[in-house]
Design an enzyme around this catalytic site. Structure first.
Site, PDB file in Angstrom:
ATOM      1  N   VAL A   1       0.833  -1.197   0.000  1.00  0.00           N
ATOM      2  CA  VAL A   1       0.000   0.000   0.000  1.00  0.00           C
ATOM      3  C   VAL A   1       0.868   1.249   0.000  1.00  0.00           C
ATOM      4  CG1 VAL A   1      -1.789   1.270   1.223  1.00  0.00           C
ATOM      5  CG2 VAL A   1      -1.902  -1.222   1.084  1.00  0.00           C
ATOM      6  N   LYS A   2       0.572   2.117  -0.959  1.00  0.00           N
ATOM      7  CA  LYS A   2       1.317   3.366  -1.076  1.00  0.00           C
ATOM      8  C   LYS A   2       0.655   4.414  -0.195  1.00  0.00           C
ATOM      9  CE  LYS A   2       3.802   4.777  -5.206  1.00  0.00           C
ATOM     10  NZ  LYS A   2       3.655   5.282  -6.574  1.00  0.00           N
ATOM     11  N   ILE A   3       1.445   4.980   0.690  1.00  0.00           N
ATOM     12  CA  ILE A   3       0.931   5.968   1.635  1.00  0.00           C
ATOM     13  C   ILE A   3       1.723   7.265   1.436  1.00  0.00           C
ATOM     14  CG2 ILE A   3       0.684   6.512   4.098  1.00  0.00           C
ATOM     15  CD1 ILE A   3      -0.872   4.039   3.757  1.00  0.00           C
TER      16      ILE A   3
END
Ligand code: G3P
Length: 221
Positions: free
Chosen positions: A83-85
């Site tokens: 997941v890109k945060i």
């Protein structure tokens, strides 16, 4: 240095995977918006094309609670989701939360533009950290230099997050971040294609075929 493809286009990902050089894929909301497939189908499709390699998909929420909820939904789509945060206080909270407990979710902290941001992301538990080197160059700074500094500091400090050189705009960026010690470069398909060609290669093939044709045109291999 490993290569990821920076794309959400299934055809590009399939073609690049068939070259045997792609270990994963990174996407972002802008790349996703260029594609027509429904979001979940698109993500599943991408995940199935990379033989278990990490596929980064970005959250849209801007506060930690929402990021965590979206991250858990994304992580449930396929086991190879990362997941890109986005970097920032809320992003760090989310990364820290997602790295705790039983259902850990691997995170790629994105939109990183300084060594200090990278240090914080690493301490919060990011598996990957993405400095955007093209956008650093765009404001007159040195994107490759940033990666070089990050790699040095991470080595001195013994930090294990993997540095993904992102926002790569041309082939020269690629060999420069490799020399700087980036663990991964995520490249657009157009740059990957440019990396594979050279005018002297094309000229060489033409000459070999022409020479063959002069005396062996009736034979094949
Ligand atoms: O991986 C990040 C990348 O998608 C951003 O690239 O060219 O929009 O700065 P760019």
């Amino acid at each position: 240095m490993e290569f990821f493809l920076d794309s959400a286009n299934l055809k590009e990902i399939e073609e690049a995977s068939s070259w045997g050089v792609i270990g994963g894929v990174t996407t972002n909301p802008s790349l996703m918006s260029k594609e027509k497939e429904p979001f979940n189908e698109l993500v599943k499709g991408i995940c199935s094309l990379v033989e278990g390699g990490p596929v980064s998909v970005e959250v849209l929420s801007t506060e930690a609670g929402g990021m965590v909820e979206e991250a858990r939904r994304l992580a449930a789509i396929a086991p190879n989701i990362v997941v890109k945060i986005p970097m920032g206080g809320e992003g760090l909270k989310a990364v820290y939360e997602l790295g705790r407990g039983e259902d850990k979710v691997r995170c790629n902290v994105t939109l990183v533009f300084s060594v200090n941001q990278a240090l914080l992301a690493a301490r919060a538990g990011a598996a990957y950290i993405s400095p955007f080197i093209g956008r650093v160059d765009d404001i007159g700074w040195d994107g490759v230099g940033l990666v070089e500094e990050m790699v040095d500091v991470f080595e001195v400090q013994g930090l294990e997050s993997r540095i993904i050189a992102a926002s790569i705009r041309h082939p020269r960026h690629v060999h420069e971040v490799a020399a700087a010690g980036a663990h991964i470069a995520t490249v657009p398909f157009s740059v990957l294609q440019q990396m594979a060609v050279h005018p002297l290669t094309d000229r060489g093939i033409e000459k070999f075929l022409a020479d063959w044709g002069k005396s062996r045109s009736s034979e094949s291999i």
